[in-house]
Design a protein around this motif. Structure first.
Motif, PDB file in Angstrom:
ATOM      1  N   GLY A 102      47.787  85.454  89.752  1.00  0.00           N
ATOM      2  CA  GLY A 102      46.762  85.696  88.735  1.00  0.00           C
ATOM      3  C   GLY A 102      47.094  86.761  87.730  1.00  0.00           C
ATOM      4  O   GLY A 102      46.283  87.033  86.833  1.00  0.00           O
ATOM      5  N   ASP A 122      41.503  82.059  81.179  1.00  0.00           N
ATOM      6  CA  ASP A 122      42.459  81.287  81.986  1.00  0.00           C
ATOM      7  C   ASP A 122      43.746  81.032  81.214  1.00  0.00           C
ATOM      8  O   ASP A 122      44.855  81.161  81.747  1.00  0.00           O
ATOM      9  CB  ASP A 122      41.849  79.939  82.394  1.00  0.00           C
ATOM     10  N   GLN A 139      41.680  85.548  89.939  1.00  0.00           N
ATOM     11  CA  GLN A 139      42.385  84.570  89.123  1.00  0.00           C
ATOM     12  C   GLN A 139      43.403  83.796  89.954  1.00  0.00           C
ATOM     13  O   GLN A 139      43.580  82.590  89.761  1.00  0.00           O
ATOM     14  CB  GLN A 139      43.072  85.255  87.939  1.00  0.00           C
ATOM     15  N   PHE A 191      37.598  90.430  84.367  1.00  0.00           N
ATOM     16  CA  PHE A 191      38.789  89.727  84.855  1.00  0.00           C
ATOM     17  C   PHE A 191      39.361  90.491  86.035  1.00  0.00           C
ATOM     18  O   PHE A 191      39.473  91.723  86.010  1.00  0.00           O
ATOM     19  CB  PHE A 191      39.846  89.609  83.757  1.00  0.00           C
TER      20      PHE A 191
END
Length: 405
Positions: free
Chosen positions: A110, A380, A137, A132
Motif C-alpha cells: 500500500g 487508489d 491500502q 490514507f
C-alpha cells in the motif's frame, strides 16, 4: 486420483505445535479447490509475487529516490530483504516459513510513490474523505484492487495471510473496541464486516516475525545506503554503542579493510546480532507461555517476537541516528518537498478532471459518483503509481515539475 499433499510432504516440514497450519487454514473468502502441489500459504505467497502491486515496488522509493543511484534500496529490494530475514526467523522457531514470507512480501503493497513523503501528502489531501493509511491500502489491493482472476476481485488470500497483513504490528484495537494506535482505518473496519480478522488479538507468530524482520532490514540497509550517499560517516556510527562495538571488532580482525567491505562487515554482523536476539527472546517467551496452538499465540497479552530490552534501546538509538542524519537532512527535505508537491498537484488535477487518469479501470464509469467516492478512486490511482510514473504524469499535466535529484 486425489493426492494427499501432507503425506507427500509438499511444504510440510516439521512445525511447532503453535505454528500456523496451512492444512487447518480458516480458508478464503471465496472458496477454492486446494492445490495438489502447494500448501495454502505457498499459494498465497505465489499469488503475492505475481501481482502488479509487487512489480511496482521496484520503482517505489524506500529512502533515496531511485534517480539518485542504481544501488540504493527500493521498496522491492527492501521487501526481499525483509522476506529473507522473516524466513530465517520462522525456520529457527519451527513455524510456517511460507506464511511468514508471504506476510513479509505483501506488507508494503500500500505504500505510495516517494516513500513516507508520498503517504503523508496523500493522507493530507484525503483527510476530508477519511485520510490514507498504507496498511489499509495494502488490504484494499489484495481484496479489491488487483484484477487478475475471473471469479473475484483481489487475490483471495487466506484468512491467516490477511490477518498477518493487517495485524503484523500488533492488535489494532483493545478489548473494548478502542483503537490502539488511533482510529482503525475505515477500509479495515469495512472488510472486517464481511470477514472478521479479530482486530483485538495478536496475529500469528509468523506475522510477528515478519514485522520484526522489517525493523531489522531497514535499520541495517538505511545505514548502508546512508554511508553510500555520504549523509552518514563511520564516525557518526560511533554515537551508537552497539555499532561502535562492531566497528572495533571488524577493525581488530581486518585492520586494512577498504570502506565498502568494512561497511558490509558491520551490516552483516548487525543483522546476525538482531536476528539472534529476537530468536532468544521468542524462545524464552514461548517457554513461559507454553502455547498449545496458534490460538494461544493470538490470545497472549504481549508479542512473542520482539527485541530484548537492551536491543530495543539499540533499535531506538539507530532510528534516532537515521532520523537526524538522513531522514531530516536538508537535501532530503528539499527532495521531499518536491515529491509532496507532485502528489498534491496530481490529486487536484485528477479530482478536477478524472478522465486524466487514462489507465484507471473505472474512468469510463465515473458519472454519478459522490465526491468522496471519486476521491478514494483518485487515492487508489495515486497510491499505485511508481515514482517514475508519477513524475511523468506530472510533466504531462503541468508546465514545471519539481527536480527530485
Amino acid at each position: 486420483m486425489s493426492v494427499d499433499t501432507r503425506i507427500l510432504g509438499f511444504g510440510s516440514g516439521e512445525r511447532a505445535i503453535f505454528a500456523s497450519d496451512p492444512w487447518q487454514s480458516r480458508g478464503r473468502l471465496v472458496p477454492e479447490n486446494s492445490s495438489l502441489t502447494r500448501s495454502e500459504f505457498q499459494r498465497d505467497r505465489d499469488r503475492i509475487v505475481h501481482t502488479t502491486a509487487f512489480r511496482r515496488l521496484k520503482h517505489k522509493t524506500q529512502v533515496f529516490i531511485g534517480v539518485d543511484g542504481d544501488h540504493y534500496r527500493t521498496r522491492l529490494t527492501h521487501t526481499i530483504e525483509v522476506a529473507q530475514i522473516a524466513r530465517a526467523l520462522a525456520r529457527a522457531l519451527k513455524i510456517d516459513e511460507d506464511l511468514a514470507e508471504g506476510v513479509a512480501l505483501v506488507h508494503d503493497f500500500g505504500h505510495t510513490p516517494f516513500g513516507h513523503t508520498g503517504e503523508d501528502a496523500l493522507h493530507e489531501v484525503l483527510l476530508p474523505y477519511g485520510g490514507f493509511d498504507h496498511n489499509a491500502q495494502s488490504l484494499r489491493i489484495v481484496t479489491k484492487l488487483e484484477r487478475r482472476y475471473a471469479e473475484f476481485d483481489g487475490i483471495n488470500l487466506t484468512w491467516e495471510s490477511l490477518e498477518g497483513l493487517v495485524k503484523h504490528n500488533g492488535p489494532l484495537m483493545d478489548r473494548s473496541g478502542a483503537g490502539t494506535r488511533g482510529p482503525v482505518p475505515q477500509p479495515i473496519l469495512d472488510y472486517c464486516e464481511i470477514n472478521d480478522l479479530e482486530l483485538a488479538s495478536f496475529a500469528s507468530l509468523e506475522a510477528q516475525v515478519a514485522a520484526i524482520a522489517d525493523d531489522i532490514a531497514y535499520n541495517t540497509h538505511d545505514i548502508d545506503d546512508g554511508l553510500r550517499s555520504g549523509y552518514l560517516t563511520f564516525d557518526m556510527l560511533e554515537d551508537v554503542p552497539f555499532l561502535a562495538a562492531m566497528m572495533r571488532e571488524v577493525r581488530a580482525k581486518y585492520p586494512s579493510l577498504e570502506p565498502a567491505r568494512f561497511a558490509n562487515e558491520i551490516m552483516r554482523r548487525q543483522i546476525t546480532h538482531m536476528v539472534e536476539d529476537v530468536i532468544g527472546v521468542a524462545q524464552r517467551r514461548l517457554e513461559d507461555l507454553k502455547p498449545q496452538s496458534v490460538l494461544d499465540i493470538r490470545a497472549a497479552d504481549h508479542a512473542i517476537a520482539t527485541f530484548s530490552d537492551e536491543m530495543a534501546e539499540t533499535d531506538k538509538s539507530i532510528k534516532k541516528l537515521l532520523f537526524s542524519r538522513i531522514y531530516r537532512h536538508p537535501e532530503i527535505m528539499r527532495i521531499r518537498a518536491g515529491a509532496a508537491q507532485i502528489v498534491t498537484d496530481l490529486f487536484g488535477a485528477y479530482m478536477q478532471d478524472p478522465s486524466e487518469m487514462q489507465s484507471h479501470y473505472w474512468v469510463s464509469h465515473i458519472a454519478g459518483l459522490s465526491e468522496a467516492a471519486r476521491a478514494r478512486h483518485v487515492g487508489d490511482y495515486l497510491a499505485g503509481m511508481t515514482d517514475t510514473y508519477a513524475v511523468k504524469a506530472h510533466m504531462r499535466l503541468f508546465d514545471r515539475t519539481p527536480d527530485l535529484r
